[in-house]
Design a protein around this motif. Sequence first.
Motif, short mmCIF file in Angstrom:
data_model
loop_
_atom_site.label_atom_id
_atom_site.label_comp_id
_atom_site.label_asym_id
_atom_site.label_seq_id
_atom_site.Cartn_x
_atom_site.Cartn_y
_atom_site.Cartn_z
N THR A 67 0.83 -1.21 0.00
CA THR A 67 0.00 0.00 0.00
C THR A 67 0.86 1.25 0.00
OG1 THR A 67 -1.82 -1.11 1.12
CG2 THR A 67 -1.74 1.29 1.29
N GLU A 68 1.89 1.24 0.84
CA GLU A 68 2.79 2.39 0.92
C GLU A 68 3.60 2.54 -0.36
OE1 GLU A 68 1.63 0.90 4.83
OE2 GLU A 68 2.60 -0.08 3.12
N ALA A 83 1.63 7.02 -6.74
CA ALA A 83 2.25 6.68 -8.02
C ALA A 83 1.23 6.76 -9.15
CB ALA A 83 2.85 5.28 -7.96
N GLN A 84 1.68 7.26 -10.29
CA GLN A 84 0.85 7.25 -11.49
C GLN A 84 1.01 5.93 -12.27
OE1 GLN A 84 2.85 10.39 -11.00
NE2 GLN A 84 1.03 10.76 -9.76
N VAL A 85 2.19 5.31 -12.10
CA VAL A 85 2.51 4.08 -12.83
C VAL A 85 3.11 3.08 -11.85
CG1 VAL A 85 3.82 3.05 -14.75
CG2 VAL A 85 3.02 5.44 -14.90
N VAL A 86 2.76 1.80 -12.01
CA VAL A 86 3.43 0.75 -11.26
C VAL A 86 4.01 -0.25 -12.27
CG1 VAL A 86 1.32 -0.65 -10.97
CG2 VAL A 86 3.24 -0.94 -9.39
N VAL A 87 5.27 -0.60 -12.07
CA VAL A 87 5.98 -1.54 -12.94
C VAL A 87 6.31 -2.78 -12.11
CG1 VAL A 87 7.94 -1.86 -14.50
CG2 VAL A 87 6.99 0.44 -14.16
N ASN A 88 5.89 -3.94 -12.56
CA ASN A 88 6.15 -5.18 -11.83
C ASN A 88 7.22 -5.98 -12.55
OD1 ASN A 88 6.13 -7.47 -10.28
ND2 ASN A 88 4.09 -8.14 -10.90
N LEU A 89 8.42 -6.02 -11.95
CA LEU A 89 9.54 -6.76 -12.53
C LEU A 89 9.98 -7.90 -11.62
CD1 LEU A 89 11.53 -3.70 -13.88
CD2 LEU A 89 10.09 -5.27 -15.18
N GLY A 121 1.33 -20.10 -8.98
CA GLY A 121 0.80 -19.52 -7.76
C GLY A 121 1.47 -18.21 -7.42
N PHE A 122 2.78 -18.14 -7.66
CA PHE A 122 3.48 -16.89 -7.39
C PHE A 122 2.92 -15.75 -8.23
CE2 PHE A 122 6.56 -13.73 -8.69
CZ PHE A 122 7.07 -13.29 -7.48
N PHE A 123 2.77 -15.99 -9.54
CA PHE A 123 2.34 -14.90 -10.41
C PHE A 123 0.88 -14.51 -10.16
CE2 PHE A 123 6.01 -16.26 -13.14
CZ PHE A 123 6.70 -15.07 -13.04
N ARG A 124 0.03 -15.48 -9.87
CA ARG A 124 -1.37 -15.13 -9.60
C ARG A 124 -1.48 -14.30 -8.33
NH1 ARG A 124 -6.26 -15.72 -11.03
NH2 ARG A 124 -5.96 -17.33 -12.62
N THR A 125 -0.89 -14.77 -7.25
CA THR A 125 -1.01 -14.06 -5.98
C THR A 125 -0.36 -12.68 -6.05
OG1 THR A 125 -1.03 -16.14 -4.75
CG2 THR A 125 -0.45 -14.15 -3.52
N SER A 126 0.83 -12.61 -6.63
CA SER A 126 1.54 -11.33 -6.69
C SER A 126 0.79 -10.31 -7.54
CB SER A 126 2.97 -11.52 -7.20
OG SER A 126 2.99 -12.09 -8.50
N MET A 127 0.23 -10.75 -8.66
CA MET A 127 -0.52 -9.83 -9.50
C MET A 127 -1.83 -9.41 -8.85
SD MET A 127 1.18 -8.91 -12.12
CE MET A 127 -0.16 -8.07 -12.97
N ASP A 128 -2.53 -10.35 -8.24
CA ASP A 128 -3.79 -10.00 -7.57
C ASP A 128 -3.53 -8.95 -6.49
OD1 ASP A 128 -5.33 -11.70 -9.10
OD2 ASP A 128 -5.40 -13.31 -7.60
N ASN A 129 -2.50 -9.16 -5.69
CA ASN A 129 -2.19 -8.21 -4.61
C ASN A 129 -1.78 -6.86 -5.16
OD1 ASN A 129 -2.75 -10.12 -2.66
ND2 ASN A 129 -0.61 -10.68 -2.31
N LEU A 130 -0.95 -6.86 -6.20
CA LEU A 130 -0.47 -5.60 -6.76
C LEU A 130 -1.60 -4.80 -7.39
CD1 LEU A 130 1.83 -3.69 -7.45
CD2 LEU A 130 2.25 -5.04 -9.51
N LEU A 131 -2.44 -5.46 -8.18
CA LEU A 131 -3.52 -4.75 -8.86
C LEU A 131 -4.54 -4.19 -7.87
CD1 LEU A 131 -4.08 -7.06 -11.96
CD2 LEU A 131 -2.95 -4.83 -11.90
N ALA A 147 -3.94 -3.25 -4.74
CA ALA A 147 -3.33 -2.11 -4.08
C ALA A 147 -3.24 -0.91 -5.02
CB ALA A 147 -1.94 -2.47 -3.55
N ALA A 148 -2.88 -1.18 -6.27
CA ALA A 148 -2.75 -0.09 -7.24
C ALA A 148 -4.10 0.55 -7.53
CB ALA A 148 -2.13 -0.62 -8.53
#
Length: 247
Positions: free
Chosen positions: A45-46, A51-57, A69-79, A81-82
Amino acid sequence: MKIAVIGGTGLIGSQVVKLLQAAGHEAVPHSPSTGVDLLSGQGLTEAVQGAQVVVNLTNSPTFDEASAGFFRTSMDNLLAAAQRAGVGHAVILSIVGVDQVPDLAYYRAKVLQEDVLRAGPLPYSIVRATQFFEFMDAVLSWTADENTVRLPRTPVQPMAAADVARAVADVSAGSPLRGIRDVAGPDVFPLDELGRITLAARGDQRTVTTDDSAGMFAAVPGDVLIAKDGAVIAPTTYREWLGRQAR
């Protein structure tokens, strides 16, 4: 523009941050070392606030079935929050031809990551790159012994990590593509030939044996890892890059 770069301390992310900062953007690197964990959501969240843009690398720690599982959970959480933070553009890095290699668990997981992004709430961009020059040592190690390296003839079109970072930075600073941009190196090689070039440049006396059943890339059909028409072709050649490493 404020750009949150998740995975911003890694091989690609650290270069993306420097490029964006040099262009005048407020690019902020985030990673577990800075207190941000995409899987648990800690610090997320912090990280995206303002931010106007978030880049997930970020990348999965494994290349097996667990990577999905890693990609699903990480993307769900990031999107999630964003979206709460009002971010207007989400960017990820993927692989040229990733949706044409169903026999590789990691490639299936990257397709899942793309699908989650497309179905999500934010305008998005996907940068698909070919294999990095910097990964060649790992590729050689997978099927090597003290005398021989076994590699398939799979065609590849590798590129420098610095050129990948430039492509990601350019897309991140622009308007959402709402689609895919392919980027690739300037030359195509059979993987076994690339191995011979690499060993010769380093004075490594091991022999490369052509074995179309050897290693992860043996599962790749035809020339699906080669960029198609419309791809952005990066400037750095493999031989140029090898020469720089030897200095």
